[in-house]
Design a protein around this motif. Structure first.
Motif, PDB file in Angstrom:
ATOM      1  N   PRO A   1       0.614  -1.152  -0.065  1.00 16.34           N
ATOM      2  CA  PRO A   1      -0.144   0.095   0.036  1.00 16.34           C
ATOM      3  C   PRO A   1       0.955   1.221   0.146  1.00 16.34           C
ATOM      4  N   LYS A   2       0.177   2.338  -0.522  1.00 16.99           N
ATOM      5  CA  LYS A   2       1.109   3.500  -0.510  1.00 16.99           C
ATOM      6  C   LYS A   2       1.100   4.245   0.792  1.00 16.99           C
ATOM      7  N   GLY A   3      -0.012   4.289   1.608  1.00 19.32           N
ATOM      8  CA  GLY A   3       0.065   4.679   2.830  1.00 19.32           C
ATOM      9  C   GLY A   3      -0.479   6.138   3.008  1.00 19.32           C
ATOM     10  N   ASN A   4      -0.138   6.697   4.026  1.00 19.22           N
ATOM     11  CA  ASN A   4      -0.502   7.904   4.345  1.00 19.22           C
ATOM     12  C   ASN A   4       0.705   9.080   3.881  1.00 19.22           C
ATOM     13  N   PRO A   5       0.140  10.471   3.806  1.00 22.55           N
ATOM     14  CA  PRO A   5       1.254  11.320   3.896  1.00 22.55           C
ATOM     15  C   PRO A   5       2.366  11.192   4.739  1.00 22.55           C
ATOM     16  N   ALA A   6       3.624  11.279   4.464  1.00 21.13           N
ATOM     17  CA  ALA A   6       4.784  11.297   5.286  1.00 21.13           C
ATOM     18  C   ALA A   6       4.613  12.482   6.200  1.00 21.13           C
ATOM     19  N   PRO A   7       5.277  12.387   7.343  1.00 21.13           N
ATOM     20  CA  PRO A   7       5.419  13.594   8.360  1.00 21.13           C
ATOM     21  C   PRO A   7       6.402  14.633   7.691  1.00 21.13           C
ATOM     22  N   ALA A   8       6.834  15.375   8.621  1.00 19.08           N
ATOM     23  CA  ALA A   8       7.828  16.548   8.325  1.00 19.08           C
ATOM     24  C   ALA A   8       9.337  15.660   8.031  1.00 19.08           C
ATOM     25  N   ASN A   9      10.237  16.499   7.523  1.00 16.80           N
ATOM     26  CA  ASN A   9      11.633  15.888   7.278  1.00 16.80           C
ATOM     27  C   ASN A   9      11.793  15.427   5.746  1.00 16.80           C
ATOM     28  N   PHE A  10      10.766  15.889   4.841  1.00 14.76           N
ATOM     29  CA  PHE A  10      10.784  15.541   3.520  1.00 14.76           C
ATOM     30  C   PHE A  10      10.603  16.861   2.819  1.00 14.76           C
ATOM     31  N   THR A  11      11.334  16.931   1.614  1.00 11.68           N
ATOM     32  CA  THR A  11      11.001  17.909   0.639  1.00 11.68           C
ATOM     33  C   THR A  11      10.535  17.299  -0.361  1.00 11.68           C
ATOM     34  N   GLY A  12       9.040  17.816  -0.719  1.00 11.37           N
ATOM     35  CA  GLY A  12       8.320  17.286  -1.604  1.00 11.37           C
ATOM     36  C   GLY A  12       7.322  16.522  -1.129  1.00 11.37           C
ATOM     37  N   LYS A  13       6.606  15.676  -1.732  1.00  6.04           N
ATOM     38  CA  LYS A  13       5.599  14.786  -1.314  1.00  6.04           C
ATOM     39  C   LYS A  13       6.028  13.228  -1.180  1.00  6.04           C
ATOM     40  N   ALA A  14       5.681  12.693  -0.021  1.00  9.22           N
ATOM     41  CA  ALA A  14       5.850  11.310   0.017  1.00  9.22           C
ATOM     42  C   ALA A  14       4.862  10.596   1.019  1.00  9.22           C
ATOM     43  N   TRP A  15       4.959   9.259   0.880  1.00  7.73           N
ATOM     44  CA  TRP A  15       3.556   8.434   1.811  1.00  7.73           C
ATOM     45  C   TRP A  15       4.436   7.219   2.258  1.00  7.73           C
ATOM     46  N   VAL A  16       3.884   7.098   3.460  1.00  3.93           N
ATOM     47  CA  VAL A  16       4.550   5.996   4.391  1.00  3.93           C
ATOM     48  C   VAL A  16       3.295   5.015   4.844  1.00  3.93           C
ATOM     49  N   ALA A  17       3.799   3.754   4.552  1.00  2.00           N
ATOM     50  CA  ALA A  17       2.739   2.591   5.190  1.00  2.00           C
ATOM     51  C   ALA A  17       3.566   1.691   5.906  1.00  2.00           C
ATOM     52  N   MET A  18       2.990   1.564   7.238  1.00  2.00           N
ATOM     53  CA  MET A  18       3.665   0.571   7.984  1.00  2.00           C
ATOM     54  C   MET A  18       3.453  -0.696   7.783  1.00  2.00           C
ATOM     55  N   MET A  19       4.333  -1.704   7.503  1.00  2.00           N
ATOM     56  CA  MET A  19       4.056  -3.082   7.292  1.00  2.00           C
ATOM     57  C   MET A  19       4.272  -4.001   8.173  1.00  2.00           C
ATOM     58  N   VAL A  20       5.212  -3.670   8.907  1.00  2.16           N
ATOM     59  CA  VAL A  20       5.482  -4.840  10.063  1.00  2.16           C
ATOM     60  C   VAL A  20       5.936  -3.887  11.319  1.00  2.16           C
ATOM     61  N   ASP A  21       5.605  -4.040  12.237  1.00  2.77           N
ATOM     62  CA  ASP A  21       5.930  -3.531  13.787  1.00  2.77           C
ATOM     63  C   ASP A  21       6.060  -4.691  14.851  1.00  2.77           C
ATOM     64  N   ASN A  22       7.016  -5.357  14.584  1.00  2.00           N
ATOM     65  CA  ASN A  22       7.104  -6.861  15.189  1.00  2.00           C
ATOM     66  C   ASN A  22       7.949  -6.750  16.462  1.00  2.00           C
ATOM     67  N   ARG A  23       7.433  -6.691  17.593  1.00  2.00           N
ATOM     68  CA  ARG A  23       8.254  -6.579  18.904  1.00  2.00           C
ATOM     69  C   ARG A  23       8.894  -8.256  19.027  1.00  2.00           C
ATOM     70  N   ASP A  24       8.597  -9.069  18.584  1.00  6.55           N
ATOM     71  CA  ASP A  24       9.156 -10.567  18.627  1.00  6.55           C
ATOM     72  C   ASP A  24      10.502 -10.361  18.279  1.00  6.55           C
ATOM     73  N   TYR A  25      10.738  -9.935  16.793  1.00  2.00           N
ATOM     74  CA  TYR A  25      11.896  -9.883  16.198  1.00  2.00           C
ATOM     75  C   TYR A  25      12.657  -8.327  16.523  1.00  2.00           C
ATOM     76  N   ASP A  26      11.936  -7.492  17.147  1.00  5.19           N
ATOM     77  CA  ASP A  26      12.502  -5.936  17.286  1.00  5.19           C
ATOM     78  C   ASP A  26      13.053  -5.605  16.206  1.00  5.19           C
ATOM     79  N   MET A  27      11.955  -5.387  15.136  1.00  7.61           N
ATOM     80  CA  MET A  27      12.279  -4.899  13.767  1.00  7.61           C
ATOM     81  C   MET A  27      10.879  -4.340  13.189  1.00  7.61           C
ATOM     82  N   SER A  28      10.903  -3.248  12.363  1.00  9.90           N
ATOM     83  CA  SER A  28       9.975  -2.670  11.861  1.00  9.90           C
ATOM     84  C   SER A  28      10.275  -2.588  10.231  1.00  9.90           C
ATOM     85  N   ALA A  29       8.919  -2.670   9.483  1.00  8.30           N
ATOM     86  CA  ALA A  29       9.073  -2.250   7.931  1.00  8.30           C
ATOM     87  C   ALA A  29       8.079  -1.412   7.443  1.00  8.30           C
ATOM     88  N   TYR A  30       8.528  -0.815   6.556  1.00  7.78           N
ATOM     89  CA  TYR A  30       7.592   0.086   6.047  1.00  7.78           C
ATOM     90  C   TYR A  30       7.658   0.471   4.546  1.00  7.78           C
TER      91      TYR A  30
END
Length: 351
Positions: free
Chosen positions: A226-255
């Motif tokens: 998925p394309k996700g939602n508009p990215a927060p600050a810290n970007f020049t231009g337009k970007a979108w972020v979709a969280m894919m994995v926020d896994n505490r068992d493996y202590d990693m995230s993917a987006y």
């Protein structure tokens, strides 16, 4: 790093159904700036441009169900030959013809709609030149048209005269269809950006343009996430972020991160590091003090800990990557200032 790649593949497979559902919900929300008819015109144009006949048939049926007339759709598909060629335009018209027969056999009487009126008096190159100037907001000139004057004449006389001079679609709708088609093809970014400007000049809002681009992307995205939602600050231009994995068992995230052409994030670093998997379009990655690296689908970037860097899209292409953050709970991101236009131009080879 190998462990993280294996984790990503396993978790992505298990979440694919959920992500497809999320993408559909995001699409429904992001396209509300367009009317139901406008959404289907965008989808019809996008599928036609890509040659996706199965998707086109679905979009054609949805368009007729939304209230588009046969002549409105015919007009869109005729116009498409100017942007994606006769073969795809003719194939799309054939698909519409067969669909209308199927629907008639089932007792569905689709509305014919208005025919185009008589063309303006005079030569098409004269009123086409006038139409082009009104569409663009100023006379269109350039070295290319001096180099190849025939194409300038064809554009003015045929595209903007014979086609845009037909009055059964307004110019805003024609630009909507054009943007959707160009956004669905590779190598047309310069023309796409021009028509986005023309579309806005003729009444399309920023939100409507974003919705058209969303529909065009969903009509044929190589990236399944998925394309996700508009990215927060810290970007020049337009970007979108979709969280894919926020896994505490493996202590990693993917987006999944999608950058509009020319968009980049600020200089930043990660205390543990990061991995980027590039899935669509073209972009750049640069570490402070080093030459930028061009990224394309299949590129993998392993970013060392505490290394200041940025990444983003090429000037003429959307860019998508999956970001992997190991040890997400303790991996701190430190943001710096924006990548300047000069730094970006140097990274992109002066483009």
């Amino acid at each position: 790093m190998l462990l993280m790649k294996r984790i990503l593949l396993g978790t992505a497979c298990s979440l694919l159904f959920l992500m497809n559902y999320t993408e559909a919900q995001t699409m429904n929300n992001s396209t509300e700036a367009l009317s139901p008819k406008e959404r289907q015109i965008a989808a019809i144009s996008a599928h036609t441009a890509r040659g996706d006949m199965d998707g086109l048939k679905t979009a054609l049926a949805a368009g007729l169900d939304a209230g588009l007339s046969l002549n409105e759709i015919r007009e869109v598909l005729v116009q498409m030959y100017a942007y994606c060629g006769f073969p795809r335009s003719l194939n799309a018209l054939s698909s519409l013809m067969e669909l209308s027969k199927e629907r008639a056999a089932r007792g569905i009487n689709d509305r014919e709609g208005a025919e185009a009126g008589a063309p303006p008096a005079g030569r098409s190159i004269d009123f086409g030149t006038e139409n082009q100037t009104k569409l663009c907001g100023a006379p269109v000139k350039g070295e290319l048209f001096q180099f190849a004057p025939a194409i300038d004449e064809f554009l003015k006389a045929h595209l903007f005269g014979d086609i845009f001079g037909r009055d059964n679609l307004d110019w805003k709708t024609r630009e909507l269809a054009t943007i959707a088609a160009l956004a669905s093809m590779k190598g047309t970014e310069s023309q796409l950006n021009s028509h986005i400007r023309i579309g806005k000049h003729n009444g399309l809002t920023d939100e409507q343009v974003d919705a058209i681009l969303d529909i065009s992307g969903s009509a044929g995205r190589d990236d399944p996430f998925p394309k996700g939602n508009p990215a927060p600050a810290n970007f020049t231009g337009k970007a979108w972020v979709a969280m894919m994995v926020d896994n505490r068992d493996y202590d990693m995230s993917a987006y999944n991160v999608t950058f509009a052409p020319g968009t980049r994030n600020n200089w930043h670093s990660h205390s543990v590091g990061q991995v980027l998997f590039c899935t669509e379009g073209a972009g750049y990655y640069q570490e402070r003090g080093r030459k930028a690296r061009r990224l394309e689908p299949g590129s993998v970037v392993e970013i060392p800990a505490n290394t200041e860097h940025w990444h983003g899209a090429a000037p003429d292409s959307e860019f998508v990557h999956i970001g992997i953050t190991p040890k997400a709970a303790s991996n701190k991101t430190v943001w710096g200032g924006p990548v300047t236009d000069k730094e970006y131009a140097e990274a992109a080879g002066g483009k």
